[in-house]
Motif scaffolding. Structure first.
Motif, mmCIF file in Angstrom:
data_model
loop_
_atom_site.group_PDB
_atom_site.id
_atom_site.type_symbol
_atom_site.label_atom_id
_atom_site.label_comp_id
_atom_site.label_asym_id
_atom_site.label_seq_id
_atom_site.Cartn_x
_atom_site.Cartn_y
_atom_site.Cartn_z
ATOM 1 N N CYS A 2 6.785 1.029 0.714
ATOM 2 C CA CYS A 2 7.414 2.239 0.326
ATOM 3 C C CYS A 2 6.827 2.691 -0.642
ATOM 4 O O CYS A 2 6.173 2.088 -1.479
ATOM 5 C CB CYS A 2 8.686 1.918 0.450
ATOM 6 N N CYS A 6 9.083 -1.518 -1.840
ATOM 7 C CA CYS A 6 9.749 -2.368 -0.843
ATOM 8 C C CYS A 6 8.789 -2.424 0.486
ATOM 9 O O CYS A 6 7.952 -1.388 0.466
ATOM 10 C CB CYS A 6 10.973 -1.667 -0.591
ATOM 11 N N CYS A 34 16.514 1.590 0.597
ATOM 12 C CA CYS A 34 17.464 2.533 0.125
ATOM 13 C C CYS A 34 17.280 3.690 1.103
ATOM 14 O O CYS A 34 16.552 3.908 1.659
ATOM 15 C CB CYS A 34 17.459 2.645 -1.362
#
Ligand code: SF4
Length: 863
Positions: A2, A6, A34
């Protein structure tokens, strides 16, 4: 991978991104994603994406550009940069906002030969990093983590929710599940502080004062870990204590330059690393009439003075004396009465065997909230001192380093700045000075670097000072530059610079009608604010269209129990004429004939960034990726380049992880098994055991120079500042801005923090985030709200000595009484980010940047 680190799985349909989910096996996020990570799809398809290379045709700032080919873009860049390199490489200033590929961009700048390179850490994390590295060979941020599985009391200082957020959220969840207590110290009760068991609404800039009062209480009660201090820190080092000696404040050393300690058995000084010695931490040793005293004794005397009592600091910190005492007692109770042990034998660096690992289950974490103040370096040092006095670093239940940390300051490079036209710089740009002789100063004492990093003004600026580049280049101080080359650097809209003044400096012309900063090359994926001010635009891809690596040479994705790194690879073909910036740099480097980027016949050495990631070697056998090395892909950390390395990462879910042996999992700086394992994995080439430095001798060397000793002398106007601030033991002083203003006239503190929902300005790509954060009010404490008879939604003037802005106010009670704050990166320049000119971000959103100055005190020229 990401936007930050992540692991994600991207689901496609008909060649389009349909859905992004967390990668359950990924070491960083273990499947957790998130909200902004899930919504990355909007970032990928943002209307603000740049579409092709462009050259400016209107005035700077007007946003008038002409689309050009990549060939023309390369020609323009090469024609600008080649002659500069031949004559005066320092006339190129190359600064990058995004630092995840810093080892690569720094390597490029070093090969080019300019000393003027850094990434954004200089206004973001430098106080935290330097304080940590000098004190304990590692820092908070992403370089260490609490022992989430064993900590019983967790104290968190000044942490916003946007950074490293999934690991911290998961960790907080574990603490809550296990019933551990969380204390949040922050002027604002939002995010992590909102779920803390106890919130300490401290007055901004006083964290160091509060921490030193906690230390006072612990020392007074005798609640410090003397065994840990004696074994693992420089607490017993003998310090010259004669104010008349030219070596006053320096360590007593033997002929091999090793610091000496007093052997408790014999009363004689011995080298600090002699096995089976119990060192004294009190007493005096006289040599040739000069008294030498252990660090611990000096330290105890310093913090036991009345100036550090809870009563003395309570009002300034906004925390009652009783509360400070109670928190100190809680820390002591958990550390010493709730001690934990792991039955794991280990051997230390001196060869002494230990049959178990003793832990003090008190863990700390901190970020910008403490480091961003002008007293942040010493405040971060104070927090490390507190941790170390409790014996809670690198032990079960405490704060643990993530490899490649810990690493002592001496194992890091020093800054390099020797320029030779037509040749590379003499070494890496950034590093850690060990005394005045390591500063980057010309013979006349002026700065070698355009940002004035590593000068008497900014001696320990280990990450450079990116926020000073534009103002110094505009002022021609210390010299004029020719080309400013920036990558993803929107800093005057991301809280570190005064936006209006920066726009003026970028567009200012001299008497001949030429721009004061002659050429600006800029690369970004989106039409951010900086784009309109550049002459040449090199459009980058989105994160789903490119290769990337989070390298052990940079900020790895490691956890405390394992070494790890990861990659990103393209899942979507760009539908625009854009290129990965790092691939562009590699091609530009080849066109410029930079060493390391061309073969002997002058052809390009690397096809693109992916080729570099796989085949570049920084040291023999050590490259950007540590996993699957060697021809057979079995090498860990070391091994020759593997032509199938990227595919091996893809097959493994995008990451590589290697767990630390259990014997090596704690006490890493002193643990022989860890040191040997780190050498095997290529973290360093020989074991680097070291002791934590409660007393940082290099700081004292700067003070000694300011007192008139040595050849490298500070300018007169900075002598007192050096003496006052570069104390080898942590101190607290008022933030500089507060020192300079009349507190009757400016009684409030104004803060800005990044929303959990945004990642810098990029969040404005996201339609649903814009609904949450399309505008930002000024949150005002209940006391201030009442004093001014405000109603929610009223508009008020907010003034500093640098400027004033009119803002809407909203009442917030969970806020320090002397504080106002707002979210940063919401306000946008009209026309930027492909937003409608009437977008709320441009019309109602505001930035506190209008109220700040990069220089304290501000100067006539530039800022
Ligand atoms: S924390 Fe950053 S990297 Fe992780 S999911 Fe959110 S946006 Fe992506």
């Amino acid at each position: 991978m990401c936007a930050c680190r992540c692991g994600i799985n991207v689901h496609m349909k008909d060649g389009k991104v349909k859905y992004i989910e967390g990668n359950k096996n990924h070491p960083v996020n273990k499947g957790v994603l998130c909200a902004k990570g899930s919504a990355g799809i909007m970032q990928h398809y943002s209307p603000a994406r740049l579409k092709a290379p462009m050259k400016r045709v209107g005035e700077r700032g007007s946003g008038e550009f002409e689309t050009i080919s990549w060939e023309e873009a390369f020609e323009i860049a090469t024609n600008l940069l080649a002659p500069i390199r031949e004559k005066a490489p320092e006339k190129l200033a190359f600064f990058t906002g995004r630092d995840q590929s810093q080892s690569m961009t720094g390597w490029w700048a070093q090969a080019y030969g300019t000393p003027n390179y850094a990434a954004h850490g200089g206004f973001c994390s430098v106080n935290m990093a330097t304080a940590g590295i000098y004190t304990m060979g590692g820092a908070f941020w992403e370089f260490g983590a609490p022992d989430w599985e064993r900590a019983k009391l967790f104290m968190i200082f000044g942490v916003a929710e946007d950074h490293d957020s999934n690991p911290i959220k998961m960790g907080l969840g574990r603490l809550k599940e296990r019933g551990a207590k969380i204390i949040g110290v922050n002027p604002i009760r939002s995010g992590y502080n909102a779920i803390a068991d106890e919130w300490v609404g401290i007055t901004p800039g006083t964290d160091g004062l509060f921490i030193l009062a906690l230390i006072h209480e612990l020392l007074k009660a005798g609640k410090v870990d003397l065994e840990y201090l004696q074994r693992y820190t420089n607490a017993p080092y003998l310090v010259n204590s004669d104010p008349k000696s030219p070596e006053y404040g320096l360590f007593l050393r033997d002929k091999k330059d090793k610091p000496l300690v007093l052997d408790r058995k014999t009363g004689k000084p011995v080298a600090f690393d002699k096995p089976n010695v119990k060192a004294d931490m009190a007493g005096t040793y006289k040599l040739k009439g000069i008294a030498h005293r252990p660090v611990f004794q000096i330290l105890a005397e310093k913090y036991l003075t009345d100036a550090h009592t809870p009563e003395a600091v309570a009002e300034q910190c906004g925390i009652s004396a009783e509360r400070i005492k109670r928190i100190a007692a809680e820390l002591a109770h958990v550390a010493f009465e709730e001690e934990i042990t792991i039955d794991q034998p280990w051997t230390d660096w001196k060869g002494e065997k230990h049959n178990k690992m003793i832990g003090r289950p008190v863990a700390f974490h901190a970020m910008r909230g403490i480091s961003a103040h002008s007293n942040g370096f010493q405040t971060c040092r104070a927090l490390h001192l507190l941790q170390i006095l409790l014996g809670s670093v690198e032990v079960p239940g405490g704060f643990r380093f993530k490899p490649t940390y810990p690493k002592p300051v001496e194992a890091h490079p020093k800054p390099h700045c020797a320029v030779t036209p037509g040749a590379p710089l003499n070494g890496p740009h950034l590093g850690y000075v060990l005394g005045p002789e390591d500063l980057c100063l010309a013979d006349d004492g002026s700065a070698v670097r355009i940002d004035k990093a590593f000068t008497w003004e900014n001696p320990m600026s280990a990450h450079g000072l990116m926020h000073m580049v534009i103002s110094n280049a505009h002022a021609g101080d210390p010299y004029k530059i020719d080309t400013l080359f920036m990558y993803m650097a929107n800093m005057s809209w991301n809280s570190s610079m005064n936006s209006t003044k920066v726009m003026d400096m970028l567009t200012d012309k001299d008497a001949q009608g030429n721009y004061v900063i002659p050429n600006i090359i800029y690369s970004d994926a989106y039409s951010s604010e900086m784009v309109a001010f550049a002459d040449l635009i090199l459009p980058d891809t989105t994160y789903l269209e490119r290769h990337d690596c989070i390298s052990l040479l940079d900020r790895p994705i490691c956890e405390a129990d394992a070494l790890a790194d990861s990659i990103r690879w393209p899942v979507v073909e760009p539908d625009r004429d854009v290129r990965c910036f790092q691939s562009v740099l590699i091609e530009l480097g080849a066109r410029l004939g930079l060493p390391g980027m061309v073969n002997a016949d002058g052809s390009a050495k690397f096809e693109d960034y992916a080729d570099y990631i796989q085949n570049h070697e920084r040291r023999p056998g050590v490259g950007p990726l540590a996993g699957f090395r060697g021809k057979d892909g079995k090498g860990k950390g070391r091994g020759e380049p593997n032509p199938n390395q990227i595919q091996a990462y893809i097959d493994n879910g995008g990451y590589w992880i290697d767990h630390i042996p259990e014997e090596a999992a704690f006490f890493k700086p002193w643990n022989k098994a860890y040191q040997d394992w780190a050498v095997e994995r290529g973290i360093y080439d020989s074991p680097q055991p070291y002791l934590f430095q409660l007393y940082v001798e290099p700081l004292r060397k700067f003070q000694l120079a300011a007192e008139g000793h040595g050849d490298v002398q500070p300018p007169e106007n900075l002598r007192q500042q050096i003496k006052d601030t570069m104390d080898p033991l942590p101190i607290w002083y008022k933030p500089f801005e507060e020192e300079m203003v009349d507190l009757e006239e400016f009684p409030l503190h104004a803060l800005t923090q990044r929303p959990a929902a945004m990642y810098h300005s990029w969040g404005s790509q996201n339609a649903w985030l814009r609904q949450i954060h399309g505008t930002n009010p000024l949150y005002v404490s209940g006391d201030i709200f009442a004093a001014h008879n405000f109603k929610d939604g009223d508009w008020a003037w907010l003034t500093s000595r640098h400027g004033k802005i009119k803002v809407p106010v909203v009442k917030m009670d969970a806020l320090n009484a002397k504080t106002v704050w707002t979210w940063n990166a919401i306000g946008k320049r009209s026309g930027a980010w492909a937003l409608d000119e009437r977008a709320p971000e441009a019309q109602k959103g505001f930035l506190l940047n209008h109220l700040i100055s990069e220089l304290l005190p501000p100067k006539e020229d530039g800022m």
